[in-house]
Design a protein around this motif. Structure first.
Motif, mmCIF file in Angstrom:
data_model
loop_
_atom_site.group_PDB
_atom_site.id
_atom_site.type_symbol
_atom_site.label_atom_id
_atom_site.label_comp_id
_atom_site.label_asym_id
_atom_site.label_seq_id
_atom_site.Cartn_x
_atom_site.Cartn_y
_atom_site.Cartn_z
ATOM 1 N N GLY A 1 47.209 41.602 53.487
ATOM 2 C CA GLY A 1 48.030 41.123 52.373
ATOM 3 C C GLY A 1 49.311 40.485 52.894
ATOM 4 O O GLY A 1 49.641 40.614 54.080
ATOM 5 N N ILE A 2 50.079 39.843 51.993
ATOM 6 C CA ILE A 2 51.303 39.195 52.473
ATOM 7 C C ILE A 2 52.403 40.210 52.794
ATOM 8 O O ILE A 2 53.441 39.837 53.330
ATOM 9 N N VAL A 3 52.143 41.494 52.538
ATOM 10 C CA VAL A 3 53.079 42.527 53.014
ATOM 11 C C VAL A 3 53.134 42.566 54.538
ATOM 12 O O VAL A 3 53.949 43.297 55.101
ATOM 13 N N SER B 1 44.467 49.859 38.209
ATOM 14 C CA SER B 1 45.207 49.452 39.401
ATOM 15 C C SER B 1 45.337 47.934 39.272
ATOM 16 O O SER B 1 44.354 47.206 39.392
ATOM 17 N N ILE B 2 46.529 47.473 38.963
ATOM 18 C CA ILE B 2 46.755 46.065 38.623
ATOM 19 C C ILE B 2 47.094 45.319 39.911
ATOM 20 O O ILE B 2 48.144 45.529 40.512
ATOM 21 N N ASP B 3 46.157 44.467 40.310
ATOM 22 C CA ASP B 3 46.189 43.885 41.643
ATOM 23 C C ASP B 3 46.744 42.460 41.592
ATOM 24 O O ASP B 3 46.083 41.536 41.130
ATOM 25 N N GLY B 4 47.953 42.279 42.068
ATOM 26 C CA GLY B 4 48.603 40.963 42.020
ATOM 27 C C GLY B 4 48.099 40.023 43.111
ATOM 28 O O GLY B 4 47.430 40.442 44.062
ATOM 29 N N PHE B 5 48.477 38.790 42.981
ATOM 30 C CA PHE B 5 48.064 37.702 43.883
ATOM 31 C C PHE B 5 48.440 37.970 45.348
ATOM 32 O O PHE B 5 47.852 37.411 46.264
ATOM 33 N N GLU B 6 49.421 38.858 45.556
ATOM 34 C CA GLU B 6 49.901 39.149 46.912
ATOM 35 C C GLU B 6 48.878 39.932 47.735
ATOM 36 O O GLU B 6 48.997 40.047 48.951
ATOM 37 N N CYS B 7 47.869 40.480 47.062
ATOM 38 C CA CYS B 7 47.013 41.500 47.684
ATOM 39 C C CYS B 7 46.154 40.978 48.836
ATOM 40 O O CYS B 7 45.874 39.791 48.938
ATOM 41 N N ALA B 8 45.720 41.924 49.662
ATOM 42 C CA ALA B 8 44.705 41.649 50.677
ATOM 43 C C ALA B 8 43.341 41.643 50.005
ATOM 44 O O ALA B 8 43.163 42.236 48.944
ATOM 45 N N GLY B 9 42.398 40.971 50.618
ATOM 46 C CA GLY B 9 41.044 40.973 50.060
ATOM 47 C C GLY B 9 40.959 40.077 48.836
ATOM 48 O O GLY B 9 41.504 38.970 48.832
ATOM 49 N N ILE C 1 46.821 52.842 28.570
ATOM 50 C CA ILE C 1 46.667 53.904 29.567
ATOM 51 C C ILE C 1 47.572 53.634 30.782
ATOM 52 O O ILE C 1 48.046 52.504 30.953
ATOM 53 N N PRO C 2 47.781 54.638 31.635
ATOM 54 C CA PRO C 2 48.646 54.420 32.807
ATOM 55 C C PRO C 2 48.072 53.371 33.751
ATOM 56 O O PRO C 2 46.853 53.188 33.820
ATOM 57 N N TYR C 3 48.962 52.698 34.474
ATOM 58 C CA TYR C 3 48.519 51.726 35.472
ATOM 59 C C TYR C 3 49.401 51.845 36.707
ATOM 60 O O TYR C 3 50.534 52.332 36.629
ATOM 61 N N ILE C 4 48.821 51.434 37.838
ATOM 62 C CA ILE C 4 49.594 51.423 39.077
ATOM 63 C C ILE C 4 49.625 49.996 39.619
ATOM 64 O O ILE C 4 48.773 49.178 39.274
ATOM 65 N N ALA C 5 50.612 49.735 40.460
ATOM 66 C CA ALA C 5 50.798 48.385 41.002
ATOM 67 C C ALA C 5 50.102 48.279 42.344
ATOM 68 O O ALA C 5 50.250 49.143 43.206
ATOM 69 N N SER C 6 49.349 47.203 42.494
ATOM 70 C CA SER C 6 48.629 46.988 43.747
ATOM 71 C C SER C 6 48.902 45.567 44.226
ATOM 72 O O SER C 6 49.024 44.654 43.422
ATOM 73 N N GLY C 7 48.991 45.376 45.529
ATOM 74 C CA GLY C 7 49.251 44.030 46.056
ATOM 75 C C GLY C 7 50.742 43.806 46.217
ATOM 76 O O GLY C 7 51.489 43.818 45.234
ATOM 77 N N GLY C 8 51.191 43.638 47.465
ATOM 78 C CA GLY C 8 52.603 43.339 47.689
ATOM 79 C C GLY C 8 53.486 44.557 47.860
ATOM 80 O O GLY C 8 54.709 44.428 47.943
ATOM 81 N N ILE C 9 52.879 45.747 47.923
ATOM 82 C CA ILE C 9 53.703 46.967 48.040
ATOM 83 C C ILE C 9 53.532 47.570 49.438
ATOM 84 O O ILE C 9 52.393 47.805 49.871
ATOM 85 N N ARG D 1 41.876 37.065 50.498
ATOM 86 C CA ARG D 1 43.040 36.844 51.371
ATOM 87 C C ARG D 1 42.798 37.586 52.680
ATOM 88 O O ARG D 1 42.555 38.801 52.672
ATOM 89 N N VAL D 2 42.819 36.837 53.763
ATOM 90 C CA VAL D 2 42.524 37.412 55.083
ATOM 91 C C VAL D 2 43.588 36.966 56.084
ATOM 92 O O VAL D 2 44.374 36.047 55.800
ATOM 93 N N PHE D 3 43.596 37.602 57.252
ATOM 94 C CA PHE D 3 44.525 37.203 58.316
ATOM 95 C C PHE D 3 44.219 35.764 58.744
ATOM 96 O O PHE D 3 43.049 35.397 58.914
ATOM 97 N N LYS D 4 45.282 34.956 58.906
ATOM 98 C CA LYS D 4 45.084 33.527 59.218
ATOM 99 C C LYS D 4 44.812 33.354 60.720
ATOM 100 O O LYS D 4 45.711 33.021 61.502
ATOM 101 N N ASN D 5 43.575 33.598 61.124
ATOM 102 C CA ASN D 5 43.210 33.375 62.529
ATOM 103 C C ASN D 5 42.302 32.138 62.620
ATOM 104 O O ASN D 5 42.067 31.437 61.618
#
Ligand code: NAD
Length: 334
Positions: free
Chosen positions: A290-292, A142-150, A172-180, A239-243
């Motif tokens: 995440g920034i989503v 699970s390839i986790d981009g910079f956009e991700c939460a946490g 091997i197969p991979y899935i996209a994580s972060g920003g989706i 990466r967390v909510f900006k409170n």
């Protein structure tokens, strides 16, 4: 037409969408709703107070869905280091066959799951770590981009380049994580060679998500500018909510001499973050997002969300196919 990929075949699911591990959110009700809607629901092991409580959560999930689901175990610095082995053993003994691992030094955990014949999806944020997990025998990355939460790691590579690099480097197969968060994201991930996607923040904002309605409303009202990185200076970036609490942590990290974990510990504790979701007060503590955030405009049921994602992904793929000009016409245009 269903989107059949290496991921749907590997996991026995209908739609190539995995609900990633989320502290305080990955509980039976949401997990079962995701699996019933055609994806892979994932229980977050460490949300349960003990391995025995995880056993109960697994049994409860089985009463709510007949479809496959998984368990996430994340290895990161913790205020009270959890009994990772105990959680892993409990889940395997309860018959779970799909695991999502993430975090630091996952080798022994991966080895244990593979020795028990389980399928392992390992989440990581660099190609170096992905290749190492591949050598450890995981089934999917699970390839986790910079956009991700946490926790995005410390190298700040966005999903677009990270996934294209995965296509170059991984066997091997991979899935996209972060920003989706939608079907366009799924279609883009497939175009980048992924076999599916992992989503977190999007699932926080569904009817079946266990968090308080106020927090779901806050997510809908937020934009892509409403997250911030904490722990940058402690090499455990999140990466967390900006409170207000997150901004206080960042201010402490930026003061001359910086901050030690002890200086921010009370502000960031997971127990305090849990109360955000229980009380519905977005300012009560730290919570991952995440920034989503900028893409989420409503609170659908998981079934509605999956229907929409499938439709959008198919439209996006059809749109790309229509862009192809037959070669004779292309010649004539020149
Ligand atoms: P916690 O209360 O133990 O810690 C709160 C935050 O501080 C976490 O982000 C943690 O990584 C960080 N932290 C703790 N000790 C640290 C140290 N010495 N140096 C730097 N950072 C430190 O966390 P929690 O919310 O009770 O969660 C328990 C565990 O689950 C943590 O390891 C956390 O990172 C992890 N987690 C898992 C998921 C998931 O999706 N499975 C999501 C978020 C967090």
């Amino acid at each position: 037409m269903p989107l059949e990929t290496k991921l749907t075949k590997l996991l026995g699911i209908r739609v190539p969408v995995v609900q990633g591990g989320m502290q305080w959110v990955g509980v039976p009700k949401l997990v079962a709703a995701v699996s019933n809607a055609g994806g892979l629901g994932v229980i977050t092991a460490l949300t349960q107070p003990s391995p025995d409580a995880l056993r109960k959560a697994i049994r409860e999930t089985r009463t709510l869905t007949k479809y496959p689901f998984g368990v996430n175990i994340t290895l990161l610095p913790s205020i009270n280091p959890p009994d990772y082995e105990g959680y892993a053993r409990a889940a395997v003994e309860e018959g779970v066959r799909i695991f999502e691992t993430a975090g630091n030094n996952p080798g022994p955990l991966i080895k244990y799951f593979k020795s028990k014949g389980c399928i392992v999806i390992h989440k990581c944020t660099t190609i170096r770590h992905a290749k190492s997990a591949e050598r450890h025998g995981v089934d999917c990355l699970s390839i986790d981009g910079f956009e991700c939460a946490g926790h995005p790691g410390e190298e700040d590579i966005g999903g677009l380049v990270l996934l294209a690099r995965a296509a170059q480097e991984l066997k091997i197969p991979y899935i996209a994580s972060g920003g989706i968060a939608d079907g366009r994201g799924l279609a883009s991930a497939l175009a980048l060679g992924a076999s599916g996607v992992n989503m977190g923040t999007r699932f926080m904002c569904t009817v079946e998500s266990p968090i308080h309605q106020n927090i779901k409303d806050k997510i809908v009202a937020s934009s892509e500018q409403d997250t911030v990185h904490i722990f940058r200076t402690l090499h455990n970036t999140a990466r967390v909510f900006k409170n207000g609490v997150a901004q206080q942590v960042v201010a402490l990290e930026r003061r001359p001499g910086g901050a030690k974990f002890e200086d921010v510990r009370e502000l960031v504790s997971g127990q305090r973050g849990r109360l955000v979701y229980e009380l519905g007060d977005p300012e009560h503590g730290i919570w991952s997002a995440g920034i989503v955030l900028g893409l989420i405009k409503d609170v659908p049921t998981c079934e509605e969300l999956f229907g929409r994602i499938e439709r959008e992904a198919e439209e996006a793929i059809d749109g790309l196919v229509r862009l192809r000009v037959p070669s004779s016409r292309a010649q004539a245009k020149l």
